[in-house]
Motif scaffolding. Sequence first.
Motif, PDB file in Angstrom:
ATOM      1  N   ASP A 129       0.810  -1.222   0.000  1.00 36.56           N
ATOM      2  CA  ASP A 129       0.000   0.000   0.000  1.00 36.56           C
ATOM      3  C   ASP A 129       0.843   1.271   0.000  1.00 36.56           C
ATOM      4  O   ASP A 129       0.331   2.360  -0.245  1.00 36.56           O
ATOM      5  N   MET A 130       2.156   1.174   0.259  1.00 34.26           N
ATOM      6  CA  MET A 130       2.994   2.363   0.347  1.00 34.26           C
ATOM      7  C   MET A 130       3.754   2.647  -0.950  1.00 34.26           C
ATOM      8  O   MET A 130       4.658   3.467  -0.983  1.00 34.26           O
ATOM      9  N   ARG A 131       3.354   2.020  -2.037  1.00 33.16           N
ATOM     10  CA  ARG A 131       4.063   2.245  -3.304  1.00 33.16           C
ATOM     11  C   ARG A 131       4.089   3.735  -3.685  1.00 33.16           C
ATOM     12  O   ARG A 131       5.119   4.256  -4.100  1.00 33.16           O
ATOM     13  N   ASN A 132       2.952   4.420  -3.568  1.00 30.94           N
ATOM     14  CA  ASN A 132       2.920   5.843  -3.923  1.00 30.94           C
ATOM     15  C   ASN A 132       3.818   6.667  -3.004  1.00 30.94           C
ATOM     16  O   ASN A 132       4.400   7.669  -3.426  1.00 30.94           O
ATOM     17  N   VAL A 137       9.030   9.629  -2.464  1.00 32.07           N
ATOM     18  CA  VAL A 137      10.388   9.749  -1.916  1.00 32.07           C
ATOM     19  C   VAL A 137      11.418   9.730  -3.039  1.00 32.07           C
ATOM     20  O   VAL A 137      12.340  10.560  -3.080  1.00 32.07           O
ATOM     21  N   SER A 138      11.263   8.810  -3.975  1.00 33.99           N
ATOM     22  CA  SER A 138      12.197   8.719  -5.102  1.00 33.99           C
ATOM     23  C   SER A 138      12.217  10.015  -5.908  1.00 33.99           C
ATOM     24  O   SER A 138      13.274  10.498  -6.320  1.00 33.99           O
ATOM     25  N   SER A 157      14.252   4.062   1.970  1.00 35.70           N
ATOM     26  CA  SER A 157      15.669   4.377   1.784  1.00 35.70           C
ATOM     27  C   SER A 157      16.148   3.925   0.404  1.00 35.70           C
ATOM     28  O   SER A 157      16.872   4.650  -0.287  1.00 35.70           O
ATOM     29  N   VAL A 158      15.743   2.726  -0.007  1.00 32.63           N
ATOM     30  CA  VAL A 158      16.079   2.250  -1.358  1.00 32.63           C
ATOM     31  C   VAL A 158      15.526   3.231  -2.396  1.00 32.63           C
ATOM     32  O   VAL A 158      16.217   3.620  -3.340  1.00 32.63           O
ATOM     33  N   SER A 159      14.276   3.671  -2.201  1.00 28.22           N
ATOM     34  CA  SER A 159      13.655   4.631  -3.129  1.00 28.22           C
ATOM     35  C   SER A 159      14.414   5.952  -3.144  1.00 28.22           C
ATOM     36  O   SER A 159      14.608   6.552  -4.207  1.00 28.22           O
TER      37      SER A 159
END
Length: 311
Positions: A129-132, A137-138, A157-159
């Motif tokens: 659900d946190m894709r957006n 962040v990216s 962090s990866v994003s």
Amino acid sequence: MHNFSPLITALDSAPIAANELCRIFHGRGHSVEHLSHLNLDFYPPSLFLVSYDEITPETLEQLTEQVWNWVKTNAPEHITALVYQQRAGLKTQNTLLYGELPESHIVKEGAAKFNVDLMSRQNTGIFPDMRNGREFVSNNSKGAKVLNLFSYTCGFSVSAMQGGADCVINMDMNKGVLRTGKQNHQLNGFDRGVSFLPHDILKSFGKLKKAAPFDLIIVDPPSFQKGSFILTKDYQKVLRRLPELLTCDTQLLLCANSPELSEHAFKALIEEHTQGAITFVERLAPTSGFVEVDSDRSLKALIYKTTITSA
């Protein structure tokens, strides 16, 4: 005979061929009331079915047979397993019902890869659900110094690193999830500029203040973590300290995933405890597949920025 056709129909329109992490059926959004206890996710190459109510073995067999028959007919090359998670009651139980799971289970979301585990614990290692939120962040990390609080397995962090962040500090008191977070960075080719601090955030603001200020701050706490964090009681303690960590144009992603906390109440909490230091910008739209009848009960991901004060 139970009517599971809305869930099976959702499989027909799901982007299975894209081979990416996604929600297929979001029963918890209450758009199909008699199936509001069920969610179905795709963690390629596996389906992950969750029930928040206890269901009888007969009902479970009916449902999973229908799902697996759909798989055999429509997507045998994309889906190789079905895992069922029973979330009702005191103990979460995960069961592999059909097929085989990969030995090392890595899923894709856009250009990112994440380690997941569908069998050992309640949470899988990434929240669909946190894709957006990860996308935000990216898109807002270029050249930024980023703070990721309650970092879990460090998806944000990866994003941020994919978006060109200069550095990211991840903080979570659970060393195990931070280990997975480190592996996630290695998986995506990021081995510099990222730190993983296994500390209790509520007791570590001195350390964060020394590292401040930050250009982007992410706060995404659990709703309830026994012995360490209760959202409705402890969030304000974090909010009170945020003004110490800001630049003149810091962006913040403040999240709450508690059905009991409405958007209005969450905004009021933020306003009260940040002493006017930050201003509301927008609420991120729900990630695709997360249809909600009542947006107040769903994930709230709110963007704030430092309040500009005239000299």
